[in-house]
Design a protein around this motif. Structure first.
Motif, PDB file in Angstrom:
ATOM      1  N   GLN A   1      14.009 -21.082  52.653  1.00  0.00           N
ATOM      2  CA  GLN A   1      13.192 -19.871  52.717  1.00  0.00           C
ATOM      3  C   GLN A   1      11.789 -20.113  52.155  1.00  0.00           C
ATOM      4  OE1 GLN A   1      15.531 -16.770  50.726  1.00  0.00           O
ATOM      5  NE2 GLN A   1      15.975 -15.877  52.734  1.00  0.00           N
ATOM      6  N   LYS A   2      10.836 -19.385  52.725  1.00  0.00           N
ATOM      7  CA  LYS A   2       9.468 -19.403  52.238  1.00  0.00           C
ATOM      8  C   LYS A   2       9.271 -18.166  51.375  1.00  0.00           C
ATOM      9  CE  LYS A   2       4.647 -19.100  53.787  1.00  0.00           C
ATOM     10  NZ  LYS A   2       3.741 -19.037  54.967  1.00  0.00           N
ATOM     11  N   VAL A   3       8.989 -18.419  50.086  1.00  0.00           N
ATOM     12  CA  VAL A   3       8.852 -17.333  49.129  1.00  0.00           C
ATOM     13  C   VAL A   3       7.382 -17.217  48.731  1.00  0.00           C
ATOM     14  CG1 VAL A   3       9.553 -16.418  46.898  1.00  0.00           C
ATOM     15  CG2 VAL A   3      11.163 -17.767  48.258  1.00  0.00           C
ATOM     16  N   ALA A   4       6.817 -16.064  48.917  1.00  0.00           N
ATOM     17  CA  ALA A   4       5.445 -15.812  48.494  1.00  0.00           C
ATOM     18  C   ALA A   4       5.470 -15.009  47.197  1.00  0.00           C
ATOM     19  CB  ALA A   4       4.683 -15.064  49.568  1.00  0.00           C
ATOM     20  N   ILE A   5       4.638 -15.401  46.253  1.00  0.00           N
ATOM     21  CA  ILE A   5       4.541 -14.706  44.971  1.00  0.00           C
ATOM     22  C   ILE A   5       3.149 -14.091  44.890  1.00  0.00           C
ATOM     23  CG2 ILE A   5       4.773 -14.915  42.471  1.00  0.00           C
ATOM     24  CD1 ILE A   5       6.300 -17.528  42.936  1.00  0.00           C
TER      25      ILE A   5
ATOM     26  N   LEU B   1       7.654 -11.785  46.702  1.00  0.00           N
ATOM     27  CA  LEU B   1       7.929 -11.259  45.371  1.00  0.00           C
ATOM     28  C   LEU B   1       6.643 -10.652  44.835  1.00  0.00           C
ATOM     29  CD1 LEU B   1       9.967 -14.221  43.797  1.00  0.00           C
ATOM     30  CD2 LEU B   1      10.845 -12.213  45.019  1.00  0.00           C
ATOM     31  N   VAL B   2       6.667  -9.384  44.531  1.00  0.00           N
ATOM     32  CA  VAL B   2       5.501  -8.693  43.989  1.00  0.00           C
ATOM     33  C   VAL B   2       5.678  -8.626  42.480  1.00  0.00           C
ATOM     34  CG1 VAL B   2       4.064  -6.639  44.082  1.00  0.00           C
ATOM     35  CG2 VAL B   2       5.394  -7.325  46.095  1.00  0.00           C
ATOM     36  N   VAL B   3       4.838  -9.386  41.763  1.00  0.00           N
ATOM     37  CA  VAL B   3       4.972  -9.518  40.314  1.00  0.00           C
ATOM     38  C   VAL B   3       3.879  -8.725  39.622  1.00  0.00           C
ATOM     39  CG1 VAL B   3       5.062 -11.144  38.389  1.00  0.00           C
ATOM     40  CG2 VAL B   3       5.938 -11.820  40.630  1.00  0.00           C
ATOM     41  N   ASN B   4       4.281  -7.942  38.644  1.00  0.00           N
ATOM     42  CA  ASN B   4       3.312  -7.180  37.859  1.00  0.00           C
ATOM     43  C   ASN B   4       3.827  -7.065  36.436  1.00  0.00           C
ATOM     44  OD1 ASN B   4       0.997  -5.627  37.327  1.00  0.00           O
ATOM     45  ND2 ASN B   4       2.107  -3.714  37.701  1.00  0.00           N
ATOM     46  N   ASN B   5       3.000  -7.488  35.484  1.00  0.00           N
ATOM     47  CA  ASN B   5       3.383  -7.441  34.059  1.00  0.00           C
ATOM     48  C   ASN B   5       4.694  -8.170  33.792  1.00  0.00           C
ATOM     49  OD1 ASN B   5       1.112  -5.894  33.323  1.00  0.00           O
ATOM     50  ND2 ASN B   5       2.162  -3.994  33.909  1.00  0.00           N
ATOM     51  N   GLY B   6       4.880  -9.327  34.489  1.00  0.00           N
ATOM     52  CA  GLY B   6       6.034 -10.158  34.222  1.00  0.00           C
ATOM     53  C   GLY B   6       7.318  -9.707  34.884  1.00  0.00           C
TER      54      GLY B   6
END
Length: 598
Positions: free
Chosen positions: A385-389, A563-568
């Motif tokens: 899989q291709k995972v975008a962060i 993956l939408v990352v915000n404040n860890g």
């Protein structure tokens, strides 16, 4: 993660003991130097004995002339023989001294200095990334280059000057007492006092030299930072600010160095003064004894010459003692580095079997153990899989990759690759599973070919060219003066930022790892090249688990998982279509980028 140990100071006694322990491997060479030194000293001390005999012959001849007039004679053959022996003694002593210098120089440069720098280089490879991140490059360079050079210089002084000095003192003292105890006492009686005063001053100078080495490290760090950021300084017209900082550090540098040299410089004059007093005492006492026929004039002359020879070793020892204090400060800094706590070492016999499934199982992490960066991260990435962060700056995107590569270890939870906890896998083996293309390109001083082949040690030229073609780098490489044999200079200024990025992408193609990490890999190329690279990347990523840190969301709309990352924390995850349909945080980021382009 193994945290760097706190910086600790070493006492002078412990540092000296460690220096002695470090030179044990070259003890054999020091012994040879000592033997050569003894031979040189014996020949040099033999010379005053010959001068004694020559003086007595001439004095007796003069006395005979006073008594017997022209009938007095002198043995010219004996005089000539003694002169030849005297010449041979001085010549042999000089040759042996030269041999000792060559031997000791070779010992310190070939064995000690080289070995110590190799140890530091090896140590840096085993230190936690957190220590390297927190330490200025100039500081590390100062310890490896400047401090080690000062240490090796003093080791040379210990081997050469101090050994030679002490050997000379012992032998000269013996010869002087064999002539007359009173004259010998006049020479050596003040030595304990001068040595004691020197020791007191040396102990005070050590602190000054230690502070000087700290400032010297700051100076190296500033210079390295100033020159690497030269363009930025010019662009913002901050030359005045940098000059002010440099002036401030230079002032501290001058102050600490001046005090260190001042205290160290007091040692030699003190010993020189006591030696001169002893020299005058010998002349006065010798004259009285010779006039009373207690000793011969030749004996007085020999004692005078030996007294002058006695001064040289003491002054050399004084200089050596001053240098040793300087070295103790340097050695303290080097040993602090060598004693830093290393990363824990684990080694599994085999790498995980599988296609690259990655699981973040309730992972938490913070750099300072106070401010959380990653909080209870739970993500399962299927093989291939291709995972975008994605997410705002400081949200934890790069930290996720750092944890995956074990640049840092998790505080709690675990990360598994194909079911195996990565904390049980040797770091080098783990990283051999990943190919990386980072936003900050890194190329070394070498040819274009060598920089691409860095991704695979045994790569053929055909493989290198093929990788460059896939990365769309071949077209510009062919335009370079020497093509693939063009040498990239130290700062990589003879190629553009976009071209550097293309070369690192080609390097990743060549490495052909089963998992990939891309940190905005196309950020430094033009739009047309970006499209071509994106197409090639899509082909490269097929069948490989990949993690893409993206700032421009248009480049990752085809990712399998975003993956939408915000404040860890992963606040959202899904495909681009799914996330847009949620009309949540991802949608706001995506729309804001296009709002800025309007």
């Amino acid at each position: 993660m193994s945290k760097p140990s706190k910086t600790r100071e070493y006492s002078a006694t412990k540092t000296v003991k460690r220096l002695i322990r470090d030179i044990r491997p070259i003890a054999w060479a020091i012994a040879i130097a000592g033997i050569v030194c003894i031979g040189s000293v014996m020949l040099s001390v033999l010379a005053p004995e010959i001068v004694n005999k020559l003086t007595n012959i001439i004095y007796e001849y003069g006395d005979a002339r006073l008594q017997y007039g022209e009938t007095a004679s002198i043995d010219m053959q004996e005089m000539l023989s003694l002169c030849l022996v005297l010449l041979a003694a001085y010549g042999g002593s000089s040759l042996l001294s030269a041999l000792r210098v060559v031997l000791t120089t070779n010992i310190t440069s070939r064995y000690y200095t080289k070995g110590l720098r190799i140890r530091i280089s090896d140590k840096l490879q085993r230190l936690p990334v957190s220590y390297i991140d927190a330490t200025p490059n100039g500081e590390l360079l100062s310890r490896m280059m400047n401090d080690v050079s000062n240490m090796s210089t003093t080791i040379y002084i210990i081997i050469d000057t101090l050994i030679d000095g002490f050997v000379r003192i012992v032998i000269i003292t013996y010869f002087m007492f064999s002539i007359h105890w009173m004259l010998a006492t006049a020479v050596v009686v003040l030595v304990p006092l001068s040595i004691a005063l020197s020791a007191i001053i040396s102990s005070r100078s050590e602190k000054s030299w230690h502070e000087f080495r700290k400032v010297n490290g700051n100076m190296y760090a500033f210079i390295e930072e100033d020159y690497t950021g030269f363009d930025t300084v010019k662009a913002f017209n901050l030359e005045g600010r940098q000059e002010k900082i440099c002036d401030e550090i230079s002032g501290q540098y001058r102050q600490k160095m001046r005090r260190g040299y001042y205290l160290s410089g007091l040692i030699q004059p003190i010993i020189a003064f006591t030696n001169n007093v002893a020299y005058v005492a010998v002349c006065i006492a010798g004259g009285i004894l010779a006039s009373n026929k207690v000793v011969s004039v030749g004996d007085v002359m020999e004692i005078v010459l030996l007294a002058k020879m006695f001064a040289g070793p003491l002054e050399s020892i004084a200089n050596g003692m001053g240098s040793i204090q300087h070295t103790l400060a340097c050695a303290n800094r080097v040993y602090q580095l060598l004693d830093m706590k290393e990363m824990d070492v684990v080694d599994t016999s085999e790498l995980p079997e599988g296609e690259g499934e990655v699981v973040f199982d309730h992972v938490s992490f913070s750099y300072d153990k106070v401010t959380p960066i990653i909080k209870d991260l739970c993500v399962t990435v299927k093989a291939g899989q291709k995972v975008a962060i994605v997410g705002p700056t400081g949200g934890g995107k790069t930290t996720i990759v750092n944890l995956l590569m074990r640049f840092y270890d998790v505080d709690s939870g675990r990360i598994t690759v194909d079911g195996v906890d990565i904390s049980t896998i040797d770091r080098a083996k783990l990283r051999s599973m990943f190919g990386m293309v980072l936003q900050d390109t890194w190329l070394f001083n070498g040819t274009v070919y060598d920089n691409i082949a860095y991704g695979k040690a045994d790569a053929t030229r055909e493989e290198v060219v093929a990788a460059a073609e896939k990365a769309h780098a071949d077209f510009f490489i062919q335009t370079l003066p020497d093509g693939y044999d063009t040498v990239i200079n130290e700062e990589s200024t003879n190629i553009s930022s976009g071209q550097k990025q293309l070369l690192t992408i080609a390097r990743s193609y060549l490495s052909n790892r089963k998992m990939l990490i891309l940190d905005e890999a196309t950020s430094n190329v033009d739009t047309r090249t970006e499209i071509l690279i994106q197409q090639a990347m899509d082909e490269l990523l097929k069948g490989r688990t990949s993690f893409v840190i993206a700032h421009r969301l248009s480049t990752i709309v085809n990712a399998d998982i975003i993956l939408v990352v915000n404040n860890g924390e992963v606040v959202e995850q899904g495909t681009h279509t799914e996330l847009m349909a949620q009309n949540g945080f991802y949608t706001k980021i995506y729309n804001s980028q296009y709002e800025l382009l309007k």
